[in-house]
Design a protein around this motif. Structure first.
Motif, PDB file in Angstrom:
ATOM      1  N   ASN A 104      32.247   5.445  17.643  1.00 48.00           N
ATOM      2  CA  ASN A 104      32.748   6.036  16.420  1.00 48.00           C
ATOM      3  C   ASN A 104      32.477   7.550  16.412  1.00 48.00           C
ATOM      4  O   ASN A 104      33.367   8.355  16.171  1.00 48.00           O
ATOM      5  CB  ASN A 104      32.053   5.323  15.254  1.00 48.00           C
ATOM      6  CG  ASN A 104      32.405   5.914  13.899  1.00 48.00           C
ATOM      7  OD1 ASN A 104      33.398   6.611  13.762  1.00 48.00           O
ATOM      8  ND2 ASN A 104      31.586   5.632  12.908  1.00 48.00           N
ATOM      9  N   GLN A 105      31.242   7.911  16.725  1.00 48.69           N
ATOM     10  CA  GLN A 105      30.859   9.323  16.760  1.00 48.69           C
ATOM     11  C   GLN A 105      31.667  10.085  17.800  1.00 48.69           C
ATOM     12  O   GLN A 105      32.165  11.185  17.552  1.00 48.69           O
ATOM     13  CB  GLN A 105      29.370   9.475  17.100  1.00 48.69           C
ATOM     14  CG  GLN A 105      28.433   8.775  16.155  1.00 48.69           C
ATOM     15  CD  GLN A 105      28.505   9.332  14.751  1.00 48.69           C
ATOM     16  OE1 GLN A 105      28.989  10.432  14.533  1.00 48.69           O
ATOM     17  NE2 GLN A 105      28.050   8.553  13.800  1.00 48.69           N
ATOM     18  N   GLU A 106      31.765   9.473  18.980  1.00 47.93           N
ATOM     19  CA  GLU A 106      32.498  10.134  20.055  1.00 47.93           C
ATOM     20  C   GLU A 106      33.950  10.371  19.656  1.00 47.93           C
ATOM     21  O   GLU A 106      34.552  11.395  19.974  1.00 47.93           O
ATOM     22  CB  GLU A 106      32.439   9.280  21.330  1.00 47.93           C
ATOM     23  CG  GLU A 106      31.126   9.469  22.081  1.00 47.93           C
ATOM     24  CD  GLU A 106      30.884   8.384  23.106  1.00 47.93           C
ATOM     25  OE1 GLU A 106      31.792   7.549  23.310  1.00 47.93           O
ATOM     26  OE2 GLU A 106      29.776   8.368  23.680  1.00 47.93           O
TER      27      GLU A 106
ATOM     28  N   VAL B   6      28.886   0.573  19.169  1.00 47.23           N
ATOM     29  CA  VAL B   6      30.052   0.717  18.293  1.00 47.23           C
ATOM     30  C   VAL B   6      29.927   2.013  17.495  1.00 47.23           C
ATOM     31  O   VAL B   6      30.874   2.792  17.378  1.00 47.23           O
ATOM     32  CB  VAL B   6      30.171  -0.493  17.331  1.00 47.23           C
ATOM     33  CG1 VAL B   6      31.297  -0.275  16.337  1.00 47.23           C
ATOM     34  CG2 VAL B   6      30.388  -1.773  18.103  1.00 47.23           C
ATOM     35  N   LEU B   7      28.731   2.260  16.979  1.00 47.17           N
ATOM     36  CA  LEU B   7      28.517   3.480  16.203  1.00 47.17           C
ATOM     37  C   LEU B   7      28.710   4.720  17.069  1.00 47.17           C
ATOM     38  O   LEU B   7      29.307   5.701  16.645  1.00 47.17           O
ATOM     39  CB  LEU B   7      27.104   3.472  15.602  1.00 47.17           C
ATOM     40  CG  LEU B   7      26.834   2.380  14.569  1.00 47.17           C
ATOM     41  CD1 LEU B   7      25.380   2.388  14.144  1.00 47.17           C
ATOM     42  CD2 LEU B   7      27.749   2.539  13.359  1.00 47.17           C
TER      43      LEU B   7
ATOM     44  N   LEU C  21      35.062  10.781  16.623  1.00 43.94           N
ATOM     45  CA  LEU C  21      35.098  11.888  15.669  1.00 43.94           C
ATOM     46  C   LEU C  21      34.970  13.225  16.384  1.00 43.94           C
ATOM     47  O   LEU C  21      35.689  14.183  16.087  1.00 43.94           O
ATOM     48  CB  LEU C  21      33.967  11.743  14.648  1.00 43.94           C
ATOM     49  CG  LEU C  21      34.104  10.612  13.634  1.00 43.94           C
ATOM     50  CD1 LEU C  21      32.856  10.522  12.772  1.00 43.94           C
ATOM     51  CD2 LEU C  21      35.327  10.811  12.753  1.00 43.94           C
ATOM     52  N   LEU C  22      34.049  13.283  17.334  1.00 44.45           N
ATOM     53  CA  LEU C  22      33.832  14.538  18.065  1.00 44.45           C
ATOM     54  C   LEU C  22      35.075  14.940  18.851  1.00 44.45           C
ATOM     55  O   LEU C  22      35.459  16.100  18.879  1.00 44.45           O
ATOM     56  CB  LEU C  22      32.642  14.388  19.024  1.00 44.45           C
ATOM     57  CG  LEU C  22      31.273  14.352  18.353  1.00 44.45           C
ATOM     58  CD1 LEU C  22      30.201  14.032  19.383  1.00 44.45           C
ATOM     59  CD2 LEU C  22      30.965  15.671  17.653  1.00 44.45           C
TER      60      LEU C  22
END
Lengths: 572, 572
Positions: A98-100, A94-95, A102-103
């Motif tokens: 989330n990062q992907e 899940v985290l 944002l990127l």
């Protein structure tokens, strides 16, 4: 065993379970031993199976409701170890998502094609506007800032550029906005991997064993597993507790005994005949006279459904018919209409509502109703065979009665259906039941094994015997004689006598503590009284000298002083 | 019950559990009934407690290892519902922390004080450099870009400003870097909330009941719960299965019966005397002659420890002493030295290593060793009382033996300690054991209840009786006579005879299916043979006509044709 002191702990037992005291145990043992004795006389052999089975063996055999009521046992050791790894992986995924996300957003913003708005076409602008980042910008900035036509393109793109170039103001907004998005994202992933947080899906990961729910499925498992060591037809009985996570109620427990006898490996109707006899034999042995053994046949129910053109409504139809005694003919018909059974069909059923008289007479009425149904007539033939045999053999105290409304466990019975009700005047549900199931062991891969069996309802039989005062008084008799303890020397002499009495099978006890005062002796006498011990031996200084025993009858109060041989013959 | 067909399912039972066939059940029942009969003759009353208890009742009573071996039952219904909410909250809190972290970074970057680098002091620069954002920038850009002295300040701040002003490049790097940070952050949160992913912590949330681990704790719970209905001293016996999640081995099972008799509420040593007699009575009744009842007293062990100045090493000392038979005197001494027992103490122990002879002689030796220990002498006094009483009363077949190395369950026994070993020549661990515990019910808040009890090891006794061929042959005898089924009419006539035989308590059976060929009749004869049924009745056309029965002895092959009365008297 390290016992820690915990004063505050108030002991109790789980709801739906019971402690049994000496009298309870004696009465229950009496019923079980009586049943067991008849089982053995009828040629049934005992087996015992483990209290817990592999979950695979039990799950899916009792329907969804049954599965829910099966007690599951937690795997021992660190049962969550695998699960723990999985849940950490899940959260990290899940985290990562989330990062992907944002990127990807960052890439979209930095994308030169978007920024290079001077050379952009209308279509490309529309594409941007409908892209994820475009939508978010529109939503964040307000819908009035973008209109899907050429004139306002520049404004829109300028706004995007301006927002992006304010060094992070947009990103700030995006991150705030994104918080809500992440929640949705997380929820989606959870739904996909719901086994990690859903009891139903998690159970197989953390529990591989479950407590026995009945004796029939373990019996089927036993037969298949040990088929090479078994001589068929195999007549087995089994008296063991079963456990169900049912809501506890008066008379319904979470732990209770089942007493089952089954034969597997023969289709002979002589089995059914013998089971009727066995019911009669057990209840006669228990002095519970006048029980009604109700019998029906699944084939008759199928035949009736066929005749009225409601094969697909067999269960609806039998459920309604089953209520005849309780709600009466009119309401049963009403319910049948409600379930879509035709008026014509109900008319054909009419004789069923007035089915009365002896077994033979009822059979004749059924023959006319079912004349057009092959399966129905087969059911009648089976019932007639059983009834004729029982008439020839004669029952001792029970009554065999045809009851076409009897449906119990319709889902698996394929032939005879049995149910036993207590004698008239005793309010109690069925005290026994059973039937034939043509494919007992098919669930475990052994085909063509017909089984037929019956069960005794221990708890209800107990209540009926209690109500009718049918427990023999002897069964709760425990110790026959208590020796009052007058002190070390007297006690030692007493124990010698107690030992000899015990060797002669007399239940005898010595009060362990010395009574040094009259008050303490009185206390020991009271102890005998409260425990219903019928005799007491007073073995004081006098008696010790003369080696004689003063025997007191606790009921009559009578006392006599005797030597050991006399004592033994009085107590034997 | 809805049975789904599953051909592939190969049935088996959980490891460490057993199916018992008719012969197993008969033999086990024989042992249990023999024990039960003696329990009753000695005045013990039966109780039964539920298979599962509230977890509170069991947990913490058997030490950490015991807790681990207790089978826990999953709560029924949606047992994860509370847990599910918690884990979602937990994950969202991780996500929120992530967002907050990003926002804080953004704020730091946008912070005007930081950007306004022209007016910044050296201390402030140092502060920035050691701030979270500063450290990350240094790490991302390489350590050579910052040096903690005034000259290079401008470079450092310029770099930060430049990075920030490249519209997100830095953020991009930060986000990538942050992925690792998030993992650490998530792990930290998990550690704080480990109850949600740790079996030990989770169990109380999803399991509130557990299977009985022994009969002693449920008995203590029973006594406290029902104290107002019990007459003390309370002599109870209990024969029920217990469950332990032990690693299964030869002779060690996960489900096994315990057979316990205990008295609670009296400190009288007559109880100990009676338990020695009870062991003797049971094993004599089982024809298992020559068992050794070993006895010791916790007070003697305490006394020895006192005498050698090792009160604090009581367990180390007894563990070592317990190995005397196996490893010999020298190695025991070596182990004692290793545990810190003084050379002087070991010298004082010397007589213990050579303790031999009759009970009385050993007592005399012990008296000299323990002359300085009050508690030790008390233990000797107790042992002497028991030994004298038993000498007077005489045992039937067992031998009472003092064994100062006997320590069993030292943690809770406070007085006598018992252990029974099989007759010489039979390799088997203890077949029974017990002792006195001064505070049986204290764990549940009822003080000053001394208890003493013994236990019989059913499975081991079974193996010993099997090895010595001591099971009476009658107990596995099942059906006495099988009627061969020659067809409907013959079978009906046969069933009449079978019914009458059964009413006379003769175990009789009719083969349910008709044998219409010689081959099928042969099959029925084989069936009788394989089931060890000693007699067969041939009831064919001839016999039917003459109403006579041809009785065949399956062992001798002898045949005779008789009328019913003769048949009955031959089979009775």
């Amino acid at each position: 065993m390290l016992w820690e002191i915990n004063m505050a702990q108030k002991p109790s037992i789980p709801k739906g379970t019971r402690d049994f005291n000496a009298s309870d145990v004696a009465k229950r043992t009496y019923i079980m031993e009586t049943i067991k004795e008849q089982f053995q006389i009828y040629g049934f052999q005992p087996i015992e199976t483990p209290s817990f089975e592999n979950s695979d063996t039990l799950m899916g055999k009792y329907g969804d409701e049954g599965d829910r009521l099966i007690f599951k046992i937690l795997n021992s050791g660190d049962y969550l170890s695998k699960y723990k790894d999985s849940i950490i992986k899940l959260i990290l995924s899940v985290l990562k998502k989330n990062q992907e996300y944002l990127l990807k957003m960052k890439d979209d913003i930095a994308d030169e094609e978007i920024l290079n708005f001077k050379n952009i076409t209308t279509n490309e602008i529309r594409k941007i506007a409908s892209s994820e980042i475009g939508k978010i910008v529109i939503e964040v900035l307000g819908e009035e800032k973008y209109d899907n036509n050429e004139e306002k393109n520049d404004d829109f793109l300028n706004i995007i550029l301006k927002e992006v170039s304010t060094k992070g103001d947009y990103l700030l907004k995006f991150i705030e906005f994104n918080r809500e998005e992440l929640y949705i994202e997380a929820t989606k992933i959870f739904e996909k991997h719901s086994e990690f947080i859903d009891s139903k899906y998690l159970s197989p990961y953390i529990s591989e064993k479950a407590l026995r729910y009945d004796l029939t499925v373990p019996f089927a498992r036993y037969v298949v597993q040990h088929q090479n060591d078994i001589e068929f037809p195999f007549k087995r009985y089994q008296i063991q507790p079963v456990w169900r996570a049912d809501r506890p109620q008066k008379g319904r427990f979470r732990e209770f005994y089942q007493c089952d006898a089954d034969v597997v490996g023969s289709k002979s109707l002589f089995q059914e005949v013998e089971f009727v006899q066995l019911y009669d034999a057990v209840f006669s042995a228990l002095k519970l006279e006048g029980v009604t053994i109700k019998i029906n046949n699944r084939k008759i129910l199928s035949g009736i459904a066929e005749v009225i053109g409601a094969q697909d409504k067999l269960i609806d139809f039998t459920v309604a018919l089953d209520k005849l005694d309780k709600i009466g003919e009119d309401k049963v018909k009403e319910e049948m209409r409600g379930k879509g059974i035709s008026e014509d069909g109900i008319t054909k059923l009419q004789p069923l509502f007035t089915l009365k008289g002896e077994f033979g007479e009822q059979i004749e009425s059924l023959k006319s109703i079912l004349s057009a149904s092959e399966i129905g007539l087969k059911g009648i033939e089976e019932l007639e065979f059983i009834n004729t045999a029982i008439s020839n053999l004669e029952l001792k105290t029970a009554i065999l009665q045809l009851d076409v409304t009897l449906a119990r466990g319709l889902n698996y019975y394929t032939g005879a259906i049995f149910e036993v009700s207590a004698p008239h005047g005793v309010k109690m549900g069925s005290i026994g039941g059973g039937g034939r199931y043509d494919d007992l062991t098919g669930i475990f891969g052994l085909k063509d094994m017909s089984g037929v069996g019956i069960s005794f309802g221990l708890d209800r039989i107990y209540l009926v015997l209690e109500e009718l005062n049918l427990f023999p008084s002897t069964i709760t008799e425990s110790t026959k004689v208590l020796f009052i303890n007058f002190g070390q020397d007297e006690a030692m002499f007493s124990l010698n006598a107690v030992t000899k009495l015990r060797q002669a099978q007399v239940k005898a006890e010595l009060f362990p503590d010395a009574a040094v005062s009259g008050k303490q002796r009185k206390k020991q006498m009271n102890y005998a009284n409260r425990r219903n011990i019928p005799f007491v031996v007073i073995m004081g200084e006098e008696e010790l000298k003369s080696e004689m025993y003063t025997l007191k009858n606790m009921v009559s109060g009578e006392q006599q002083t005797v030597n050991f041989d006399q004592l033994l013959s009085l107590l034997k």
